[in-house]
Design an enzyme around this catalytic site. Structure first.
Site, PDB file in Angstrom:
ATOM      1  N   TYR A  19      63.823  34.386  75.306  1.00  0.00           N
ATOM      2  CA  TYR A  19      63.326  35.587  74.619  1.00  0.00           C
ATOM      3  C   TYR A  19      63.372  36.783  75.578  1.00  0.00           C
ATOM      4  O   TYR A  19      63.882  37.848  75.228  1.00  0.00           O
ATOM      5  CB  TYR A  19      61.899  35.327  74.120  1.00  0.00           C
ATOM      6  CG  TYR A  19      61.312  36.444  73.299  1.00  0.00           C
ATOM      7  CD1 TYR A  19      61.689  36.639  71.975  1.00  0.00           C
ATOM      8  CD2 TYR A  19      60.378  37.313  73.851  1.00  0.00           C
ATOM      9  CE1 TYR A  19      61.148  37.662  71.219  1.00  0.00           C
ATOM     10  CE2 TYR A  19      59.823  38.334  73.106  1.00  0.00           C
ATOM     11  CZ  TYR A  19      60.210  38.514  71.780  1.00  0.00           C
ATOM     12  OH  TYR A  19      59.665  39.545  71.038  1.00  0.00           O
ATOM     13  N   SER A  64      66.899  37.866  76.242  1.00  0.00           N
ATOM     14  CA  SER A  64      67.490  38.565  75.093  1.00  0.00           C
ATOM     15  C   SER A  64      66.972  39.993  75.011  1.00  0.00           C
ATOM     16  O   SER A  64      67.722  40.929  74.730  1.00  0.00           O
ATOM     17  CB  SER A  64      67.208  37.805  73.787  1.00  0.00           C
ATOM     18  OG  SER A  64      65.838  37.879  73.415  1.00  0.00           O
TER      19      SER A  64
HETATM   20  N1  LIG Z   1      54.704  40.721  67.042  1.00  0.00           N
HETATM   21  C1  LIG Z   1      54.744  40.970  68.345  1.00  0.00           C
HETATM   22  O1  LIG Z   1      53.756  40.800  69.057  1.00  0.00           O
HETATM   23  C2  LIG Z   1      56.006  41.492  68.967  1.00  0.00           C
HETATM   24  C3  LIG Z   1      55.936  41.926  70.293  1.00  0.00           C
HETATM   25  C4  LIG Z   1      57.083  42.414  70.895  1.00  0.00           C
HETATM   26  C5  LIG Z   1      58.263  42.490  70.193  1.00  0.00           C
HETATM   27  N2  LIG Z   1      58.315  42.062  68.898  1.00  0.00           N
HETATM   28  C6  LIG Z   1      59.604  42.181  68.217  1.00  0.00           C
HETATM   29  O2  LIG Z   1      59.425  42.882  67.015  1.00  0.00           O
HETATM   30  C7  LIG Z   1      60.422  42.494  66.076  1.00  0.00           C
HETATM   31  C8  LIG Z   1      59.754  42.174  64.760  1.00  0.00           C
HETATM   32  O3  LIG Z   1      58.902  41.050  64.965  1.00  0.00           O
HETATM   33  P1  LIG Z   1      57.618  40.753  64.069  1.00  0.00           P
HETATM   34  O4  LIG Z   1      56.505  40.516  65.011  1.00  0.00           O
HETATM   35  O5  LIG Z   1      57.493  41.760  63.002  1.00  0.00           O
HETATM   36  O6  LIG Z   1      58.030  39.311  63.506  1.00  0.00           O
HETATM   37  P2  LIG Z   1      58.118  38.731  62.029  1.00  0.00           P
HETATM   38  O7  LIG Z   1      58.490  37.302  62.229  1.00  0.00           O
HETATM   39  O8  LIG Z   1      56.894  39.061  61.264  1.00  0.00           O
HETATM   40  O9  LIG Z   1      59.336  39.531  61.382  1.00  0.00           O
HETATM   41  C9  LIG Z   1      60.647  39.338  61.817  1.00  0.00           C
HETATM   42  C10 LIG Z   1      61.572  39.449  60.617  1.00  0.00           C
HETATM   43  O10 LIG Z   1      62.916  39.333  61.097  1.00  0.00           O
HETATM   44  C11 LIG Z   1      63.620  38.502  60.188  1.00  0.00           C
HETATM   45  N3  LIG Z   1      64.751  37.866  60.865  1.00  0.00           N
HETATM   46  C12 LIG Z   1      64.723  36.895  61.803  1.00  0.00           C
HETATM   47  N4  LIG Z   1      65.958  36.538  62.149  1.00  0.00           N
HETATM   48  C13 LIG Z   1      66.807  37.288  61.395  1.00  0.00           C
HETATM   49  C14 LIG Z   1      68.218  37.359  61.281  1.00  0.00           C
HETATM   50  N5  LIG Z   1      69.023  36.562  62.000  1.00  0.00           N
HETATM   51  N6  LIG Z   1      68.744  38.262  60.413  1.00  0.00           N
HETATM   52  C15 LIG Z   1      67.948  39.053  59.673  1.00  0.00           C
HETATM   53  N7  LIG Z   1      66.604  39.012  59.717  1.00  0.00           N
HETATM   54  C16 LIG Z   1      66.037  38.134  60.574  1.00  0.00           C
HETATM   55  C17 LIG Z   1      62.601  37.470  59.725  1.00  0.00           C
HETATM   56  O11 LIG Z   1      63.003  36.844  58.523  1.00  0.00           O
HETATM   57  C18 LIG Z   1      61.353  38.323  59.595  1.00  0.00           C
HETATM   58  O12 LIG Z   1      61.222  38.851  58.289  1.00  0.00           O
HETATM   59  C19 LIG Z   1      61.150  41.303  66.708  1.00  0.00           C
HETATM   60  O13 LIG Z   1      62.393  41.729  67.233  1.00  0.00           O
HETATM   61  C20 LIG Z   1      60.207  40.862  67.804  1.00  0.00           C
HETATM   62  O14 LIG Z   1      60.895  40.227  68.857  1.00  0.00           O
HETATM   63  C21 LIG Z   1      57.219  41.570  68.273  1.00  0.00           C
END
Ligand SMILES: NC(=O)c1ccc[n+]([C@@H]2O[C@H](COP(=O)([O-])OP(=O)(O)OC[C@H]3O[C@@H](n4cnc5c(N)ncnc54)[C@H](O)[C@@H]3O)[C@@H](O)[C@H]2O)c1
Length: 251
Positions: free
Chosen positions: A153, A156
């Site tokens: 992670y 990436s």
């Molecule tokens: N939640 C956190 O604490 C956090 C912290 C840092 C970064 N992020 C980043 O924020 C972004 C959103 O995460 P989130 O927390 O909202 O997670 P989440 O799991 O609630 O939402 C992620 C969405 O991305 C979609 N997804 C996954 N793989 C996919 C693909 N190959 N093609 C299309 N859609 C795809 C999923 O179906 C989901 O709806 C991510 O990139 C995550 O790495 C989240």
């Protein structure tokens, strides 16, 4: 209505940060192209003017899906003003590098880095044709510092930040800005039901809250607000920035 009649792609729009971002851009008048692997029922019931937007099943890790996403956007709305690339996955495992299953390690790279690369590449291609645009990649604090037992992670997301900074320089004189948002803990399904399963682990939840100086987790809308600002003219001199949205964690 800062985005009235602007056309915005939001990937990962069915859940969490992407969902909040799609809702926020629609509230500001944008025509939104929502892309995700999952269905959009929950976002459709909350988004303003649900019939003005398009909802596409798209796997960002597949080149042909991303090509189709951009084509459908331009065929439907004629242009692409902003793209907010939120789609991503976090591994379910906590393991050091030498023990981490290779297939799972590489899968995170394929979705988070290669998938985001496809999105940025084809978004830039369209923005070059029309003479400008604005791209945001939702990266992570794990793109700024290492994360033990979560190397895939972190690798990436470091890759995403490298892509963002390089593209920002390449297109700085082409009226295209490219920035990243690097959140710490945001209360979404990914973190609540993911690797550390915070929803069912009060000690880990407390630890996650305490990591921020504000002693709480962030909300998806607090990330969406940053995306709105970074896509608006109010941030017109900012490009290539990887902005921590972290409740003071890295202060
Ligand atoms: N939640 C956190 O604490 C956090 C912290 C840092 C970064 N992020 C980043 O924020 C972004 C959103 O995460 P989130 O927390 O909202 O997670 P989440 O799991 O609630 O939402 C992620 C969405 O991305 C979609 N997804 C996954 N793989 C996919 C693909 N190959 N093609 C299309 N859609 C795809 C999923 O179906 C989901 O709806 C991510 O990139 C995550 O790495 C989240």
């Amino acid at each position: 209505m800062r985005f009235e009649n602007k056309v915005c792609i939001v990937t990962g729009a069915a859940s969490g940060i992407g969902r909040a971002t799609a809702i926020a851009f629609a509230e500001e008048g944008a025509k939104v192209v929502l892309a995700d692997l999952e269905d959009f029922e929950s976002v459709k019931s909350q988004i303003s003017n649900p019939e003005s937007h398009i909802y596409l099943k798209c796997n960002i890790a597949k080149r042909e899906d991303v090509v189709e996403l951009i084509k459908t956007t331009v065929d439907t709305f004629g242009r692409l003003d902003c793209a907010i690339n939120c789609a991503g996955i976090a591994g379910k495992l906590s393991l050091p590098v030498h023990e981490y299953p290779e297939e799972e390690w590489l899968n995170q790279i394929q979705v988070n880095l290669v998938g985001t690369y496809y999105c940025v590449k084809f978004q830039l291609e369209q923005m070059m044709k029309q003479g400008g645009g604005n791209i945001i990649c939702v990266s992570s604090a794990a793109g700024l510092v290492g994360q033990p037992d979560n190397s895939s992670y972190a690798a990436s997301k470091h890759g995403v930040n490298g892509l963002v900074k390089s593209a920002a320089i390449e297109y700085a004189t082409k009226n295209i800005r490219v920035n990243a948002i690097c959140p710490t803990a945001i209360e979404t399904p990914m973190i609540m039901h993911g690797r550390r399963n915070l929803a069912e682990n009060p000690a880990a939840l407390e630890q996650a809250k305490n990591h921020q100086r504000m002693k709480r987790m962030g909300q998806p809308s607090e990330v969406a607000d940053v995306a709105l600002w970074l896509c608006s003219d109010q941030s017109s001199f900012i490009t290539g920035h990887c902005m921590a949205v972290d409740g003071g964690a890295f202060a």
